[in-house]
Design a protein around this motif. Structure first.
Motif, PDB file in Angstrom:
ATOM      1  N   GLU A   1       0.926  -1.165  -0.119  1.00 12.01           N
ATOM      2  CA  GLU A   1      -0.079   0.120  -0.033  1.00 12.01           C
ATOM      3  C   GLU A   1       0.943   1.446   0.028  1.00 12.01           C
ATOM      4  O   GLU A   1       0.397   2.458  -0.413  1.00 12.01           O
ATOM      5  CB  GLU A   1      -1.012  -0.115   1.058  1.00 12.01           C
ATOM      6  N   GLY A   2       2.165   1.124   0.400  1.00  9.56           N
ATOM      7  CA  GLY A   2       3.007   2.179   0.327  1.00  9.56           C
ATOM      8  C   GLY A   2       3.087   3.045   1.794  1.00  9.56           C
ATOM      9  O   GLY A   2       3.826   4.014   1.688  1.00  9.56           O
ATOM     10  N   CYS A   3       2.378   2.663   2.558  1.00 10.60           N
ATOM     11  CA  CYS A   3       2.412   3.364   3.928  1.00 10.60           C
ATOM     12  C   CYS A   3       2.690   2.204   5.154  1.00 10.60           C
ATOM     13  O   CYS A   3       1.783   1.569   5.262  1.00 10.60           O
ATOM     14  CB  CYS A   3       1.223   4.357   4.232  1.00 10.60           C
ATOM     15  N   TRP A   4       3.710   2.606   5.870  1.00 13.45           N
ATOM     16  CA  TRP A   4       3.909   1.722   7.151  1.00 13.45           C
ATOM     17  C   TRP A   4       3.255   2.513   8.207  1.00 13.45           C
ATOM     18  O   TRP A   4       3.926   3.464   8.759  1.00 13.45           O
ATOM     19  CB  TRP A   4       5.524   1.259   7.196  1.00 13.45           C
ATOM     20  N   LEU A   5       2.457   1.983   9.014  1.00 12.85           N
ATOM     21  CA  LEU A   5       1.591   2.585  10.092  1.00 12.85           C
ATOM     22  C   LEU A   5       1.970   2.176  11.407  1.00 12.85           C
ATOM     23  O   LEU A   5       1.307   2.769  12.539  1.00 12.85           O
ATOM     24  CB  LEU A   5       0.152   2.551   9.777  1.00 12.85           C
ATOM     25  N   LEU A   6       2.931   1.284  11.448  1.00 14.88           N
ATOM     26  CA  LEU A   6       3.333   0.776  12.717  1.00 14.88           C
ATOM     27  C   LEU A   6       4.678   1.313  13.542  1.00 14.88           C
ATOM     28  O   LEU A   6       4.882   0.576  14.308  1.00 14.88           O
ATOM     29  CB  LEU A   6       3.212  -0.797  12.611  1.00 14.88           C
ATOM     30  N   GLY A   7       5.191   2.243  12.897  1.00 15.25           N
ATOM     31  CA  GLY A   7       6.221   2.692  13.617  1.00 15.25           C
ATOM     32  C   GLY A   7       7.642   2.205  13.068  1.00 15.25           C
ATOM     33  O   GLY A   7       7.691   0.975  12.619  1.00 15.25           O
ATOM     34  N   ASP A   8       8.791   2.899  13.052  1.00 19.10           N
ATOM     35  CA  ASP A   8      10.120   2.390  12.836  1.00 19.10           C
ATOM     36  C   ASP A   8      10.612   1.138  13.586  1.00 19.10           C
ATOM     37  O   ASP A   8      11.234   0.286  12.919  1.00 19.10           O
ATOM     38  CB  ASP A   8      10.828   3.666  13.058  1.00 19.10           C
ATOM     39  N   GLY A   9      10.138   1.418  14.923  1.00 26.52           N
ATOM     40  CA  GLY A   9      10.472  -0.026  15.594  1.00 26.52           C
ATOM     41  C   GLY A   9      10.076  -1.431  15.249  1.00 26.52           C
ATOM     42  O   GLY A   9      10.781  -2.261  14.965  1.00 26.52           O
ATOM     43  N   VAL A  10       8.641  -1.214  14.938  1.00 25.46           N
ATOM     44  CA  VAL A  10       8.154  -2.560  14.337  1.00 25.46           C
ATOM     45  C   VAL A  10       8.676  -2.923  13.073  1.00 25.46           C
ATOM     46  O   VAL A  10       8.839  -3.901  12.525  1.00 25.46           O
ATOM     47  CB  VAL A  10       6.490  -2.283  14.434  1.00 25.46           C
ATOM     48  N   CYS A  11       9.044  -1.808  12.320  1.00 26.61           N
ATOM     49  CA  CYS A  11       9.352  -2.121  10.762  1.00 26.61           C
ATOM     50  C   CYS A  11      10.734  -2.825  10.708  1.00 26.61           C
ATOM     51  O   CYS A  11      10.746  -3.594   9.993  1.00 26.61           O
ATOM     52  CB  CYS A  11       9.638  -0.638  10.102  1.00 26.61           C
ATOM     53  N   VAL A  12      11.655  -2.407  11.686  1.00 27.93           N
ATOM     54  CA  VAL A  12      12.722  -3.116  11.932  1.00 27.93           C
ATOM     55  C   VAL A  12      12.661  -4.547  12.400  1.00 27.93           C
ATOM     56  O   VAL A  12      13.293  -5.476  11.904  1.00 27.93           O
ATOM     57  CB  VAL A  12      13.925  -2.261  12.664  1.00 27.93           C
ATOM     58  N   MET A  13      11.961  -4.575  13.354  1.00 29.55           N
ATOM     59  CA  MET A  13      11.598  -6.203  14.026  1.00 29.55           C
ATOM     60  C   MET A  13      10.992  -6.919  12.731  1.00 29.55           C
ATOM     61  O   MET A  13      11.557  -8.185  12.692  1.00 29.55           O
ATOM     62  CB  MET A  13      10.862  -6.024  15.095  1.00 29.55           C
TER      63      MET A  13
END
Length: 324
Positions: A90-102
């Motif tokens: 979708e092009g939008c990460w809505l869960l924050g940078d920490g969750v993205c890295v995990m």
């Protein structure tokens, strides 16, 4: 006009600080959602069947099937991770940078563990075919379990070190809010390429080639000594072995080669998960195909699926059922 522009932002109230959504037609967006959702559900379902089958029926808990269980667990988790990949499409990460890295870390750990388990499976089949008399003494339940644990531990340790910079600074490579970007320097990317792709692929191809050569030589030796009725069976098993081994190698290469080729070409590997969605999804597709390749060719799996679907495994003593 302002309302229209804001609707293209991941976080409309943040204006210029927010990332923009990729422009896609309605039909294209629906197609992507349907394909990824179907892939995720199918991957989870098929691997869950393998997990239940081997875990429940005691007769299926052989050393080889323990490896299949480990592979099914990692592929099952890959199916769950695809839910996050849908968000990235979708092009939008809505869960924050920490969750993205995990998410990226778990994706790397799970996929590398899956590759490691495939190597263990090739070693198991090599010993079984090339050294059958010593197979039961060399390949035991305890040794297989230790190898599986070591495979997961080494994958976790290596990928944690590989992405340590991203873990320490989750938002370091993000250019706007709603972005999910990770980075691997050239040395770390090269090490990952060697240990997760080149070395395992080489080992698998060499061992499976040796297995195939030995199987063909045994079949030729048997053809000169046994009756014509048995000759037909040998020919069928020879063709089946060649087809199965060919499917295992070719499908794996098709699924994982594009991603690692891109990694090898880039001097500085910086991947935006949205722009590399196709490569990642193709990489994950192998996890959906693994249970088909490794399990659907086994009669015991088809039998266990019938027992699971009909809920007969809930009967008392069903774990002792004859599955072979």
């Amino acid at each position: 006009m302002e309302t229209l522009e804001n609707s293209e932002l991941c976080f409309p109230h943040l204006f210029n600080a927010s990332c923009r959504r990729p422009t896609r037609s309605h039909s294209e967006a629906i197609l992507i959602y349907v394909l990824l959702s179907s892939l995720s559900l199918l991957t989870v379902f098929l691997n869950l069947l393998v997990i239940i089958s081997i875990s429940h029926f005691k007769q299926l808990q052989t050393p080889t099937n323990i490896l299949l269980l480990s592979l099914a667990v990692s592929d099952f988790l890959v199916g769950l991770l695809l839910c996050f990949q849908i968000m990235l499409i979708e092009g939008c990460w809505l869960l924050g940078d920490g969750v993205c890295v995990m998410y990226q870390l778990f994706a790397y750990i799970i996929t590398s563990s899956s590759v490691g388990t495939m190597v263990l499976i090739s070693v198991d089949r090599y010993v079984a075919v090339c050294d059958p008399l010593l197979y039961t003494t060399k390949v035991t339940h305890r040794r297989i379990k230790v190898c599986v644990v070591l495979s997961w531990f080494c994958s976790s340790s290596f990928q944690g070190l590989n992405l340590s910079d991203n873990l320490q600074h989750p938002s370091r490579y993000s250019t706007c809010l709603g972005d999910c970007v990770f980075a691997i320097n050239y040395i770390a990317g090269l090490a990952d390429l060697m240990l997760t792709f080149i070395v395992p692929i080489t080992v698998i191809i060499v061992l499976y080639t040796r297995v195939f050569v030995v199987a063909v030589s045994h079949a030729r030796a048997m053809r000169s000594q046994i009756a014509a009725v048995t000759l037909v069976t040998v020919k069928k098993s020879e063709i089946k072995a060649a087809r199965t081994l060919g499917v295992v190698i070719v499908v794996f290469l098709i699924c994982v080669s594009p991603y690692f080729c891109v990694t090898l070409v880039d001097e500085q590997t910086v991947l935006n998960a949205s722009s590399s969605a196709f490569l990642i999804c193709l990489f994950f597709l192998n996890s959906c195909l693994n249970p088909m390749i490794y399990a659907f060719f086994y009669p015991w799996f088809r039998k266990s699926v019938k027992l699971i679907v009909t809920l007969k495994l809930l009967r008392r003593g069903s774990c002792e059922a004859n599955m072979l």
